[in-house]
Design an enzyme around this catalytic site. Structure first.
Site, PDB file in Angstrom:
ATOM      1  N   GLU A 177      -3.058  -7.289   0.509  1.00 49.23           N
ATOM      2  CA  GLU A 177      -3.430  -5.877   0.514  1.00 49.23           C
ATOM      3  C   GLU A 177      -4.913  -5.714   0.825  1.00 49.23           C
ATOM      4  O   GLU A 177      -5.331  -4.711   1.384  1.00 49.23           O
ATOM      5  CB  GLU A 177      -3.102  -5.252  -0.835  1.00 49.23           C
ATOM      6  CG  GLU A 177      -3.385  -3.769  -0.859  1.00 49.23           C
ATOM      7  CD  GLU A 177      -2.840  -3.108  -2.114  1.00 49.23           C
ATOM      8  OE1 GLU A 177      -2.719  -1.899  -2.105  1.00 49.23           O
ATOM      9  OE2 GLU A 177      -2.528  -3.813  -3.093  1.00 49.23           O
ATOM     10  N   GLN A 192       7.127  -0.735  -5.365  1.00 48.52           N
ATOM     11  CA  GLN A 192       6.463  -1.736  -6.187  1.00 48.52           C
ATOM     12  C   GLN A 192       6.488  -1.339  -7.664  1.00 48.52           C
ATOM     13  O   GLN A 192       6.011  -0.266  -8.015  1.00 48.52           O
ATOM     14  CB  GLN A 192       5.013  -1.891  -5.724  1.00 48.52           C
ATOM     15  CG  GLN A 192       4.294  -3.055  -6.364  1.00 48.52           C
ATOM     16  CD  GLN A 192       2.828  -3.083  -5.976  1.00 48.52           C
ATOM     17  OE1 GLN A 192       2.036  -2.248  -6.383  1.00 48.52           O
ATOM     18  NE2 GLN A 192       2.473  -4.058  -5.145  1.00 48.52           N
ATOM     19  N   GLY A 193       7.033  -2.197  -8.500  1.00 52.66           N
ATOM     20  CA  GLY A 193       7.047  -1.954  -9.937  1.00 52.66           C
ATOM     21  C   GLY A 193       6.134  -2.928 -10.653  1.00 52.66           C
ATOM     22  O   GLY A 193       6.592  -3.911 -11.248  1.00 52.66           O
ATOM     23  N   SER A 210       2.473  -1.754 -12.138  1.00 53.05           N
ATOM     24  CA  SER A 210       1.752  -1.066 -13.206  1.00 53.05           C
ATOM     25  C   SER A 210       2.711  -0.451 -14.218  1.00 53.05           C
ATOM     26  O   SER A 210       3.839  -0.078 -13.880  1.00 53.05           O
ATOM     27  CB  SER A 210       0.893   0.052 -12.619  1.00 53.05           C
ATOM     28  OG  SER A 210      -0.091  -0.469 -11.773  1.00 53.05           O
ATOM     29  N   SER A 267       4.960   4.087  -5.582  1.00 59.82           N
ATOM     30  CA  SER A 267       5.048   4.874  -4.354  1.00 59.82           C
ATOM     31  C   SER A 267       6.415   4.684  -3.705  1.00 59.82           C
ATOM     32  O   SER A 267       6.973   3.582  -3.745  1.00 59.82           O
ATOM     33  CB  SER A 267       3.966   4.444  -3.368  1.00 59.82           C
ATOM     34  OG  SER A 267       2.701   4.659  -3.936  1.00 59.82           O
TER      35      SER A 267
END
Lengths: 285, 377
Positions: B239, B121-122, B124, B156
């Site tokens: 989530e 996941q990109g 932040s 992550s």
């Protein structure tokens, strides 16, 4: 799994809320003080408040613990005074308890609420001495020699339900005030320092709700102990935070919030104390 | 109020238990936490096993109650959690399923379910954390591609991922929520540099990802250009639904183990500690009930997780930290020995009030969206 209250249960809650709203306005409560409103008690009896869980064949309503929890939650919301739990539990065994013609209290650990107003006192209260009660709406006696008794799970759960109702009410009251009260040119609820207090009040109340409702379904004594612990926390800390959100007004006799805090302190000592509940929960590990 | 499961749900549970009893003993032991290629292989092999047994899509298509049962039973049986499949199964996959074109769904979803492809996941950035909408990674359209330049952080599984679900700024002039676009970026594209970040627990759980004029095909855009914020919000609500079910089960098991250890080493005689463990028993019991409450509500409202997830996360992340602080009390001086059980978990627990929305942001969400309090600005 339909954990949320059913349509019938929600209708029951609505009905009780409407009845109590009409009869438990804050001013009426203050005027009555430490005297029990017998007319209201009989009216509660007629609506089935005390006989809720008695079988219909015995003149009761034939409902269960989940319904009783919803009803006692409403009682807690409006600070309904009197030995509600003891009288409810005496329905079917003490004549007149179910229909509200007899007021029943009981020695609960070292405390007896409403001793002078009660018609029947369960347990030994011969050594009871009057206490200058912190809660102006709950007269108390102490029994100095009383050994800590075994908690009655149903009494613990219904007391927890009252605490849950109080926690819900103080959350709503704090949020309403935070939306109305303006300082620095905007509602104080816009400031994170205030809104985070309100958010934490809701978190505690909602966790307690899940715990109390689940304990009503399972009737497991350990789960009930957990529900009482969390409902006590939600009610006591909720009233404290509600007081803080109200600022100086929260410290006045006129505001309702101190009545919630004081009643929450009393209920925390009734049924099962935090120490008893925590020991029971530890023993179950 | 009813906590019982239907006959069909109990049948699902029984079938799953039977399968786990056969499948788990065949699973190799988990690799060392620092060996990323081995971790990827382990996690994807487990996902493949779930796929072959018909459980791969439980996070997407199953009812919230089935998902709850699946997560409860797999945790109780000691099965691996999603691991490296996390973003694919719980973020990118659901987003593509909800917002992607048919071609995009057919290209990306089956490999996620089979455990063939790993996503990261990109979102932040170094200067866009809690205030995600201020992100500045730029994407400029050039023919049939976007040219992306910027930096992402807290990513992550970046070291082993095949794809990155990327949020980029496509219109710097628009109001900040309306100039963002969602792209699927291949991690092997020229210009992508991954630099692992070491956490305070000593492990490399996430990475910084630097993007230097990376060309991402325009066909990899999910949703319309500049509509990425809305597309992303669909993802984030997943989530906060049932993400922590397995962890609550695991925390209750840890608590029981703490009590066992305390009884053995004499700490149980300390009434303060004993009562603290008792209170944690109430806490995690109630968190399990709150999970059931939220699942039951999601079931009644058509499967969309509500704001109850924020209430849960606020309390759970704090409770998890309390649990491992209590573990340290039980261990006494051994709490300073990282080779002892629970001590690394105590360190990792510190991330829980920060990751996936800090507790402060969660309180804003609860106060503004549930209680209706006004925004600060």
């Amino acid at each position: 799994m339909r954990f949320q209250p059913t349509e019938d249960q929600r209708a029951l809650r609505r009905g009780v809320r409407e009845l109590l709203a009409a009869r438990c306005a804050p001013q009426a409560l203050r005027t009555a003080g430490a005297r029990l409103d017998r007319a209201l008690w009989r009216e509660l009896g007629r609506t089935g408040f005390f006989s809720l869980r008695l079988p219909e064949a015995e003149g009761g309503v034939g409902l269960g613990l989940p319904e009783a929890v919803l009803v006692f939650e409403e009682a807690g919301r409006v600070l309904l005074p009197g030995p509600l739990v003891a009288t409810h539990l005496a329905a079917g065994t003490v004549p007149g308890a179910g229909d509200g013609t007899t007021v029943v209290t009981r020695a609960d650990g070292g405390l007896v609420p409403w001793l002078d107003e009660a018609d029947v006192v369960l347990g030994n209260s011969s050594d009871a001495v009057p206490v200058r009660s912190v809660d102006p709406l709950t007269p108390l006696h102490r029994i100095p020699s009383a050994p800590p008794g075994d908690p009655d799970p149903a009494a613990v759960l219904l007391t927890a339900a009252e605490q849950l109702g109080s926690a819900g009410r103080t959350t709503e009251t704090a949020v309403r005030y935070a939306k109305e009260r303006e300082q620095f040119g905007r509602p104080i609820g816009a400031f994170q320092a205030v809104k985070h207090l309100c958010a934490q009040m809701l978190v505690r109340a909602e966790l307690a709700r899940a715990a109390v409702y689940a304990a009503a379904v399972t009737a497991d004594p350990v789960e009930i102990a957990g529900a009482k612990l969390l409902a006590d926390e939600a009610a006591v800390q909720g009233a404290r935070d509600c007081l803080q959100v109200h600022g100086g007004m929260g410290f006045t006799w006129e505001a309702e919030v101190h009545l919630h805090l004081k009643r929450a302190w009393v209920r925390a000592e009734l049924g099962q104390t935090a120490a008893q509940a925590e020991e029971a929960l530890a023993a179950a590990l | 109020m009813d906590l019982s499961y239907t006959e069909e749900e109990e049948g699902f549970r029984a079938g799953l238990r039977d399968w786990l009893a056969v499948a788990l003993p065949e699973l190799p032991p988990p690799p060392s936490p620092g060996d990323w290629p081995a971790r990827r292989a382990h996690d994807t092999a487990w996902q493949r096993a779930l796929y072959d047994a018909g459980y791969a899509d439980v996070h997407w298509d199953a009812s919230p109650t089935r998902r709850l049962i699946f997560l409860e039973e797999t945790e109780k049986a000691g099965a691996p959690y999603v691991g490296a499949n996390f973003v694919g199964l719980l973020h990118a996959g659901p987003t593509i399923a909800a917002e992607g074109t048919r071609e995009q769904r057919e290209r990306w979803l089956p490999p996620i379910l089979r455990g063939d492809e790993i996503w990261c996941q990109g979102f932040s950035e170094p200067d866009a954390g809690s205030d995600l909408a201020s992100l500045r990674t730029r994407a400029v359209r050039d023919g049939d591609a976007y040219v992306v330049t910027g930096a992402k952080i807290w990513t992550s599984h970046a070291e082993v991922a095949d794809w990155c679900e990327l949020l980029v700024r496509t219109d710097p002039e628009a109001p900040r929520h309306r100039g963002i676009t969602w792209l699927a970026m291949p991690m092997d594209a020229p210009g992508v540099t991954v630099r692992p970040l070491r956490t305070l627990a000593g492990s490399t759980e996430f990475a910084e990802v630097f993007l230097d004029e990376v060309r991402v095909p325009a066909a990899n855009r999910v949703g319309a250009e500049n509509d990425g914020w809305r597309v992303t919000m669909v993802t984030l609500s997943f989530e906060r639904g049932t993400a922590f079910v397995g962890e609550v089960v695991a925390c209750r098991r840890t608590l029981a183990a703490l009590a066992r250890t305390a009884r053995e080493n004499g700490r149980w005689d300390d009434a303060v500690l004993r009562r603290r463990l008792g209170r944690l028993n109430a806490e995690f019991g109630a968190l399990w009930r709150l999970t059931q409450w939220n699942v039951s509500e999601a079931e009644a409202t058509g499967g969309v997780p509500g704001t109850g997830g924020s209430v849960f996360k606020l309390r759970y992340s704090h409770a998890r930290q309390e649990l491992y602080d209590a573990a340290a009390e039980v261990l006494g001086p051994d709490a300073l020995d990282l080779s002892r059980e629970w001590n690394l978990d105590r360190l990792s627990s510190l991330s829980y009030t920060i990751a996936a929305g800090t507790s402060q942001i969660q309180r804003n969400i609860v106060a503004e969206r549930i209680l209706g309090l006004p925004k600060e600005r």
